[in-house]
Scaffold this motif. Structure first.
Motif, short mmCIF file in Angstrom:
data_model
loop_
_atom_site.label_atom_id
_atom_site.label_comp_id
_atom_site.label_asym_id
_atom_site.label_seq_id
_atom_site.Cartn_x
_atom_site.Cartn_y
_atom_site.Cartn_z
N LEU A 67 -42.93 -62.93 13.64
CA LEU A 67 -42.06 -62.29 12.65
C LEU A 67 -41.26 -63.37 11.92
O LEU A 67 -40.16 -63.74 12.33
N ALA A 73 -38.84 -58.41 10.45
CA ALA A 73 -38.11 -58.48 11.71
C ALA A 73 -37.21 -57.27 11.90
O ALA A 73 -37.08 -56.73 13.01
N ALA A 76 -39.53 -54.24 12.70
CA ALA A 76 -40.04 -54.23 14.07
C ALA A 76 -39.03 -53.59 15.02
O ALA A 76 -39.39 -52.80 15.90
N ARG A 77 -37.77 -53.92 14.85
CA ARG A 77 -36.73 -53.34 15.71
C ARG A 77 -36.56 -51.85 15.43
O ARG A 77 -36.43 -51.05 16.36
N ALA A 80 -39.56 -49.84 16.79
CA ALA A 80 -39.52 -49.75 18.26
C ALA A 80 -38.48 -48.74 18.71
O ALA A 80 -38.71 -47.97 19.65
N TRP A 179 -34.63 -57.34 22.09
CA TRP A 179 -34.68 -55.91 21.73
C TRP A 179 -35.89 -55.34 22.45
O TRP A 179 -37.03 -55.65 22.12
N VAL A 185 -42.39 -52.86 24.52
CA VAL A 185 -42.28 -53.67 23.31
C VAL A 185 -41.00 -54.49 23.39
O VAL A 185 -39.95 -53.96 23.76
N VAL A 187 -38.78 -57.66 21.15
CA VAL A 187 -38.62 -58.63 20.05
C VAL A 187 -37.67 -59.70 20.56
O VAL A 187 -36.51 -59.41 20.87
N ASP A 210 -38.87 -64.61 15.08
CA ASP A 210 -38.95 -63.82 16.30
C ASP A 210 -40.42 -63.66 16.68
O ASP A 210 -41.32 -63.79 15.84
N LEU A 212 -42.80 -60.61 18.34
CA LEU A 212 -42.96 -59.23 18.78
C LEU A 212 -43.99 -59.23 19.90
O LEU A 212 -45.15 -59.63 19.69
N HIS A 280 -48.52 -51.22 10.20
CA HIS A 280 -48.28 -50.35 11.35
C HIS A 280 -48.75 -48.93 11.08
O HIS A 280 -49.43 -48.30 11.90
#
Length: 515
Positions: A67, A73, A76-77, A80, A179, A185, A187, A210, A212, A280
């Motif tokens: 990421l 980034a 992704a958080r 999740a 995270w 999952v 991060v 980051d 993932l 995704h």
């Protein structure tokens, strides 16, 4: 006029008196009930159901996605959190009360409303003024918030006295960033929570990184979170402030309202266009699967009496010392010290290529850190270390989602021999080595090493960085290769007179151990 001795005596007396006044409010005990990661299930949550077939197809391997882009980034958080059905475990050094901070707090609150157990562990040094917001989150029956090594005195002079009384212990901070959703999952990397980390600030944004992670290595991240959560340094937020139910509800409602406002909508429109979100929802994500990934961290409390073999610095330095051909380092705060300088010189002495990307003076947000780095710069160059300094006003943005007028480096990583490396929170400086706790991902995987090496070369390239060189007479020069022909600068580029003076003056202070 009072003599210096009299002034010093008054200061010492004030500290001692203040210490007596607040002595019963120091070093709060970790009174929270122990809790641990919940067992994984094959199909209990949406994340379980999505990942189970992928994990079955790659037994014993962890999926990883790099990421680099700030909007990715953030996405992704957020994704999740939205898909979590069992747990969210969030651990950060900084969580700003700004647009992205409120958006992600709202995601955590929404998850709690669905019945997800949410545990949030924050370092207290940067949480000043946030108590009402933290108490509002903690008041939710499915959210528990703890602070790492907190001030018992939350405001004003009591806080100052406590800092004076606990100077040594308060200097130890939790710099980790993680995270984790449903234990499936994670991060992990360099980003805190705030606009500058997610390409949302109108002025300055960070170049950051980051990873993932999907699969087995996430269980290691969960185990690390549990060790910190149940440690003597983690204190429940509920013991640090009084709750006023209506005020807390009103405050939380304001946070949620802001997270649905126009500015939030504009940013979320950018998020929806991010590559990670598009892939995704097309089920087109293609993580790299590897058996060579390990999540590592310092012990929750670092003490001078520890066996330092268990500290991250011992493991990372042994890896770097074992390099055979090439060591490429990215560190925004780069103060190698005598030991680190000798270690890098030993590598170049064996014919190994060593390169470092760090912040220029103009890009660095801490003058003292730059002065600490500058004290080793000439010696490193003489030993053959290649130095690149990120330019704050780059002419070419490497990602279309980057906004703002200035850039700064925040990535903390290294890649060795095109095969092994690290991504995480660890800076090459005395604070990360000896004072803060740190966390990150070690890997032994040529594909991951290739991705990280590409990122190093991108950051070191002329569009983003100056190359530092030394003339025969010892004078430093900065090469701006973004122009044709390249321009040679004879002073710290893009840094005004005042900034240069402050950085030089900082170098006179005996504070390297604190940098």
């Amino acid at each position: 006029m009072l003599s210096w001795f009299a002034i010093a005596s008054l200061v010492i007396l004030a500290v001692l008196v203040g210490g007596v006044l607040v002595a019963n409010r120091l070093a709060p005990p970790a009174t929270g009930e122990p809790s641990h990661a919940l067992p994984l299930q094959s199909a209990q949550t949406e994340l379980d159901r999505e990942l189970s077939p992928l994990l079955a197809a790659h037994p014993g391997r962890t999926g990883v996605i790099f990421l680099v882009d700030g909007v990715d980034a953030f996405a992704a958080r957020a994704i999740a959190a939205r898909k979590a059905g069992r747990t969210l475990d969030l651990q950060y050094f900084i969580w700003h009360n700004d647009l992205t901070g409120r958006l992600l707090a709202s995601e955590a609150h929404d998850a709690a409303e669905r019945g997800v157990r949410v545990r949030i562990l924050l370092d207290d040094m940067n949480a000043r003024g946030l108590d009402p917001h933290l108490l509002a989150l903690d008041a939710h029956p499915n959210i528990e918030l703890r602070l790492y090594n907190p001030f018992r005195n939350r405001e004003n002079i009591g806080r100052a006295f406590e800092l004076a009384r606990r100077m040594v212990s308060m200097n130890h901070r939790m710099h980790n960033k993680a995270w984790i959703a449903d234990g499936r999952v994670a991060v992990i990397g360099g980003r805190n929570i705030g606009e500058q980390y997610f390409s949302a600030d109108a002025e300055v944004n960070f170049r950051d990184l980051d990873l993932l992670l999907l699969g087995p290595a996430v269980e290691q991240a969960s185990a690390i979170f549990d060790r910190y959560w149940n440690s003597t340094a983690a204190v429940p937020m509920a013991t640090l402030g009084a709750r006023e139910p209506k005020a807390l509800r009103d405050l939380l409602a304001a946070v949620v309202r802001d997270a649905r406002g126009e500015r939030a909508r504009q940013y979320l429109d950018r998020v929806e266009e991010s590559q990670l979100v598009r892939e995704h929802y097309r089920s087109a994500l293609h993580p790299h699967w590897s058996a060579g990934i390990e999540v590592v961290a310092d012990p929750p409390v670092k003490s001078t009496d520890d066996d330092r073999a268990q500290w991250m610095v011992a493991r990372l330095t042994s890896m770097i010392s074992a390099t055979q051909r090439e060591a490429l380092v990215i560190s925004p705060y780069f103060v190698p010290g005598e030991d680190g300088t000798a270690r890098l010189a030993a590598l170049t002495g064996r014919g190994i290529q060593v390169g470092v990307v760090t912040n220029s003076l103009a890009a660095n947000d801490v003058y003292a850190v730059h002065s600490g780095y500058a004290g080793y710069r000439e010696r490193l160059l003489r030993q053959g270390v290649e130095l690149y300094e990120l330019r704050t006003n780059e002419h070419v943005h490497a990602a279309t989602t980057f906004v703002g007028t200035r850039a700064a480096l925040h990535t903390k990583a290294f890649v060795l021999d095109r095969s092994r490396g690290f991504v995480g929170s660890f800076n090459v400086d005395p604070r990360s080595k000896n004072l803060n706790t740190e966390m990150g991902v070690l890997f032994d995987d040529p594909v991951m090493a290739g991705h990280l090496r590409e990122e190093y070369l991108r950051l070191a390239g002329p569009a983003l960085s100056y190359r530092v060189q030394m003339e025969k007479d010892g004078a430093l020069r900065w090469i701006d290769g973004s122009q044709s022909p390249p321009v040679v600068l004879d002073s710290e580029p893009d840094a005004g007179f005042v900034r240069r003076v402050l950085a030089r003056a900082s170098g006179w202070l005996p504070i390297e151990s604190q940098l």
